[in-house]
Structure formats: structure tokens, C-alpha cells
Design a protein around this motif. Structure first.
Motif, PDB file in Angstrom:
ATOM      1  N   ARG A 130       0.809  -1.416  -0.008  1.00  0.00           N
ATOM      2  CA  ARG A 130       0.027   0.030  -0.103  1.00  0.00           C
ATOM      3  C   ARG A 130       0.920   1.214  -0.105  1.00  0.00           C
ATOM      4  NH1 ARG A 130      -2.732  -3.182   4.115  1.00  0.00           N
ATOM      5  NH2 ARG A 130      -1.735  -1.692   5.602  1.00  0.00           N
ATOM      6  N   LYS A 131       1.912   1.118   0.909  1.00  0.00           N
ATOM      7  CA  LYS A 131       2.808   2.440   0.952  1.00  0.00           C
ATOM      8  C   LYS A 131       3.578   2.681  -0.515  1.00  0.00           C
ATOM      9  CE  LYS A 131       7.150   4.184   3.040  1.00  0.00           C
ATOM     10  NZ  LYS A 131       8.264   3.714   3.907  1.00  0.00           N
ATOM     11  N   SER A 132       3.722   1.593  -1.357  1.00  0.00           N
ATOM     12  CA  SER A 132       4.431   1.724  -2.660  1.00  0.00           C
ATOM     13  C   SER A 132       3.379   2.245  -3.546  1.00  0.00           C
ATOM     14  CB  SER A 132       4.921   0.273  -3.206  1.00  0.00           C
ATOM     15  OG  SER A 132       5.300   0.492  -4.552  1.00  0.00           O
ATOM     16  N   LEU A 133       1.990   1.837  -3.497  1.00  0.00           N
ATOM     17  CA  LEU A 133       0.884   2.207  -4.241  1.00  0.00           C
ATOM     18  C   LEU A 133       0.694   3.886  -3.980  1.00  0.00           C
ATOM     19  CD1 LEU A 133      -1.667  -0.624  -4.005  1.00  0.00           C
ATOM     20  CD2 LEU A 133      -0.529   0.412  -6.198  1.00  0.00           C
ATOM     21  N   ALA A 134       0.690   4.588  -2.685  1.00  0.00           N
ATOM     22  CA  ALA A 134       0.601   5.657  -2.390  1.00  0.00           C
ATOM     23  C   ALA A 134       1.798   6.677  -2.955  1.00  0.00           C
ATOM     24  CB  ALA A 134       0.670   5.995  -0.594  1.00  0.00           C
ATOM     25  N   ILE A 135       2.937   6.209  -2.935  1.00  0.00           N
ATOM     26  CA  ILE A 135       4.117   6.662  -3.366  1.00  0.00           C
ATOM     27  C   ILE A 135       3.982   6.904  -4.831  1.00  0.00           C
ATOM     28  CG2 ILE A 135       6.409   6.698  -3.620  1.00  0.00           C
ATOM     29  CD1 ILE A 135       6.740   5.731  -0.791  1.00  0.00           C
ATOM     30  N   SER A 136       3.729   6.063  -5.620  1.00  0.00           N
ATOM     31  CA  SER A 136       3.418   6.044  -6.932  1.00  0.00           C
ATOM     32  C   SER A 136       2.269   7.035  -7.423  1.00  0.00           C
ATOM     33  CB  SER A 136       3.204   4.512  -7.375  1.00  0.00           C
ATOM     34  OG  SER A 136       4.058   3.723  -6.999  1.00  0.00           O
ATOM     35  N   PHE A 137       1.459   6.892  -6.673  1.00  0.00           N
ATOM     36  CA  PHE A 137       0.151   7.849  -7.216  1.00  0.00           C
ATOM     37  C   PHE A 137       0.271   9.244  -6.412  1.00  0.00           C
ATOM     38  CE2 PHE A 137      -1.634   3.931  -8.530  1.00  0.00           C
ATOM     39  CZ  PHE A 137      -1.662   4.280  -9.773  1.00  0.00           C
ATOM     40  N   ASN A 138       1.391   9.490  -5.496  1.00  0.00           N
ATOM     41  CA  ASN A 138       1.590  10.712  -4.859  1.00  0.00           C
ATOM     42  C   ASN A 138       0.384  10.904  -3.917  1.00  0.00           C
ATOM     43  OD1 ASN A 138       3.348  13.163  -4.124  1.00  0.00           O
ATOM     44  ND2 ASN A 138       2.339  14.253  -5.790  1.00  0.00           N
ATOM     45  N   SER A 139       0.106  10.186  -3.278  1.00  0.00           N
ATOM     46  CA  SER A 139      -1.352  10.196  -2.579  1.00  0.00           C
ATOM     47  C   SER A 139      -0.994   9.880  -1.025  1.00  0.00           C
ATOM     48  CB  SER A 139      -2.399   9.440  -3.080  1.00  0.00           C
ATOM     49  OG  SER A 139      -2.010   8.012  -3.008  1.00  0.00           O
ATOM     50  N   THR A 140       0.242  10.123  -0.863  1.00  0.00           N
ATOM     51  CA  THR A 140       0.619   9.897   0.868  1.00  0.00           C
ATOM     52  C   THR A 140      -0.164  10.921   1.717  1.00  0.00           C
ATOM     53  OG1 THR A 140       2.631  10.975   0.582  1.00  0.00           O
ATOM     54  CG2 THR A 140       2.723   8.789   0.295  1.00  0.00           C
ATOM     55  N   SER A 141      -0.360  12.076   1.328  1.00  0.00           N
ATOM     56  CA  SER A 141      -0.998  13.026   2.342  1.00  0.00           C
ATOM     57  C   SER A 141      -2.479  12.716   2.267  1.00  0.00           C
ATOM     58  CB  SER A 141      -0.735  14.428   1.725  1.00  0.00           C
ATOM     59  OG  SER A 141      -1.391  14.526   0.387  1.00  0.00           O
ATOM     60  N   SER A 142      -3.103  12.046   1.447  1.00  0.00           N
ATOM     61  CA  SER A 142      -4.591  11.870   1.747  1.00  0.00           C
ATOM     62  C   SER A 142      -4.831  10.582   2.028  1.00  0.00           C
ATOM     63  CB  SER A 142      -5.248  11.988   0.140  1.00  0.00           C
ATOM     64  OG  SER A 142      -4.566  10.868  -0.827  1.00  0.00           O
ATOM     65  N   THR A 143      -4.134   9.684   2.680  1.00  0.00           N
ATOM     66  CA  THR A 143      -4.411   8.339   3.343  1.00  0.00           C
ATOM     67  C   THR A 143      -3.970   8.399   4.911  1.00  0.00           C
ATOM     68  OG1 THR A 143      -4.317   6.107   2.998  1.00  0.00           O
ATOM     69  CG2 THR A 143      -2.152   7.470   2.557  1.00  0.00           C
ATOM     70  N   ASN A 144      -4.139   7.275   5.714  1.00  0.00           N
ATOM     71  CA  ASN A 144      -3.507   7.415   7.223  1.00  0.00           C
ATOM     72  C   ASN A 144      -2.220   6.804   7.167  1.00  0.00           C
ATOM     73  OD1 ASN A 144      -4.025   4.484   6.976  1.00  0.00           O
ATOM     74  ND2 ASN A 144      -5.880   4.538   7.642  1.00  0.00           N
ATOM     75  N   LYS A 145      -1.925   6.734   8.410  1.00  0.00           N
ATOM     76  CA  LYS A 145      -0.569   6.217   8.411  1.00  0.00           C
ATOM     77  C   LYS A 145      -0.293   4.875   8.034  1.00  0.00           C
ATOM     78  CE  LYS A 145      -0.834   4.779  13.239  1.00  0.00           C
ATOM     79  NZ  LYS A 145      -0.409   5.041  14.709  1.00  0.00           N
ATOM     80  N   LEU A 146      -1.217   3.970   7.887  1.00  0.00           N
ATOM     81  CA  LEU A 146      -1.346   2.697   7.436  1.00  0.00           C
ATOM     82  C   LEU A 146      -1.396   2.533   6.023  1.00  0.00           C
ATOM     83  CD1 LEU A 146      -2.999   0.595  10.270  1.00  0.00           C
ATOM     84  CD2 LEU A 146      -0.649   0.983   9.943  1.00  0.00           C
ATOM     85  N   TYR A 147      -1.597   3.678   5.394  1.00  0.00           N
ATOM     86  CA  TYR A 147      -1.795   3.641   3.737  1.00  0.00           C
ATOM     87  C   TYR A 147      -3.082   2.706   3.365  1.00  0.00           C
ATOM     88  CZ  TYR A 147       2.804   5.867   4.086  1.00  0.00           C
ATOM     89  OH  TYR A 147       3.931   6.441   4.348  1.00  0.00           O
TER      90      TYR A 147
END
Length: 165
Positions: A130-147
Motif C-alpha cells: 500500500r505504501k508503494s501504491l501511495a508513493i506511486s500515485f503521490n497520495s501519501t497525504s490523502s491516506t492514513n499512516k497505514l496507507y
């Protein structure tokens, strides 16, 4: 006698219009497929990273202390192989107004672990996926700490528990 210079035939105009319409329809389909290809690539990368960090024995201090007190076998490097990663579309997510995609990782281990140890390894794999997905779509700021969940322009991504083979 009329001259033919500067005139375009009706067939050429019609053919050009049809090609432009086909290209416009193709762009929508290609963009959607490209987003899923990026997601699958990020999922593979994240799952491999999750296995790598687990096999290297990298843990937070509290987790390490808990594992060492309980005699947990996860403190020693181990061998986990990712067999397959798949995704399924779960329909439209009404809360976010996007299609929901759920990833599922299939893995196997060369060592026998308890169910709680396998769950811990699976959690680490899914977290890194999930972390890799969040980084790929630049959405780390729109999700929680567990992605969880992870957002892309058209999809909401979640993970299912790792299936151990």
C-alpha cells in the motif's frame, strides 16, 4: 474548365473525422489501463520490499522487544517467496466515488511459522504494498499512516490478507 487545386474530397474529411474519434476513445481506455499497470507495478515492488524488510529483520524497537520477549521466530532472517499478486475490482465505492480495487498476494515460506507469525509477515507485505501504491500515485497525504486505503485519480486500492500456500 475547373481547376482541382485546393479542394479536399469529402471522403478524406470523413476519414480524418473517424480517425480523430477513434483516437479520442482510445485515449480514455489507454489512460485507465495505464493507471492499473502503474498500480500493479507498484504492488509488485511494494510486496517485494515488504518481504525484503522482513527477511532483513528490520523492526521498530517496541516490536523487536515484544518479539524477543516472546521468543518469536521472526527475528531471524527467513525465506518468503511471492508466488503471485492479483487484483479484483469490487465495484464502485460510494464513500469515495471511485472504483474499488483489492490486491491479494499469494506467498509461500520455506520455514514453518505459526499463524500469528504468518499474519505478521503478511501485514508487513501488505503495508509495504500500500505504501508503494501511495508513493506511486503521490497520495501519501490523502491516506492514513497505514496507507489504507490508497487513492489514485480513478481508483481506491485496498489489500486482502496474504494467502499462504
Amino acid at each position: 474548365m475547373k481547376e482541382n487545386r485546393g479542394q479536399i474530397s469529402g471522403e478524406f474529411i470523413f476519414l480524418t473525422g473517424v480517425i480523430i474519434m477513434i483516437l479520442m476513445l482510445s485515449v480514455v481506455f489507454i489512460a485507465s489501463e495505464n493507471e492499473l499497470n502503474i498500480a500493479m507495478s507498484a504492488a509488485r515492488s511494494g510486496a517485494i520490499e515488504g518481504v525484503g524488510t522482513s527477511s532483513a529483520g528490520i523492526y521498530a524497537k517496541d516490536t523487536y522487544n515484544d518479539y524477543s520477549d516472546s521468543g518469536n521466530g521472526l527475528l531471524h532472517p527467513y525465506s518468503i517467496d511471492i508466488v503471485n499478486i492479483s487484483y479484483s475490482e469490487l465495484g464502485m465505492d460510494d464513500a469515495y466515488g471511485k472504483k474499488k480495487i483489492q490486491f491479494k498476494v499469494y506467498a509461500k515460506s520455506s520455514k514453518q511459522y505459526t499463524k500469528s507469525e504468518l499474519d505478521s509477515i503478511g501485514d508487513r507485505i501488505n503495508y509495504n504494498l500500500r505504501k508503494s501504491l501511495a508513493i506511486s500515485f503521490n497520495s501519501t497525504s490523502s491516506t492514513n499512516k497505514l496507507y489504507n486505503p490508497v487513492f489514485s485519480p480513478h481508483y481506491v486500492f485496498t489489500t486482502a490478507n496474504v494467502k499462504w500456500l
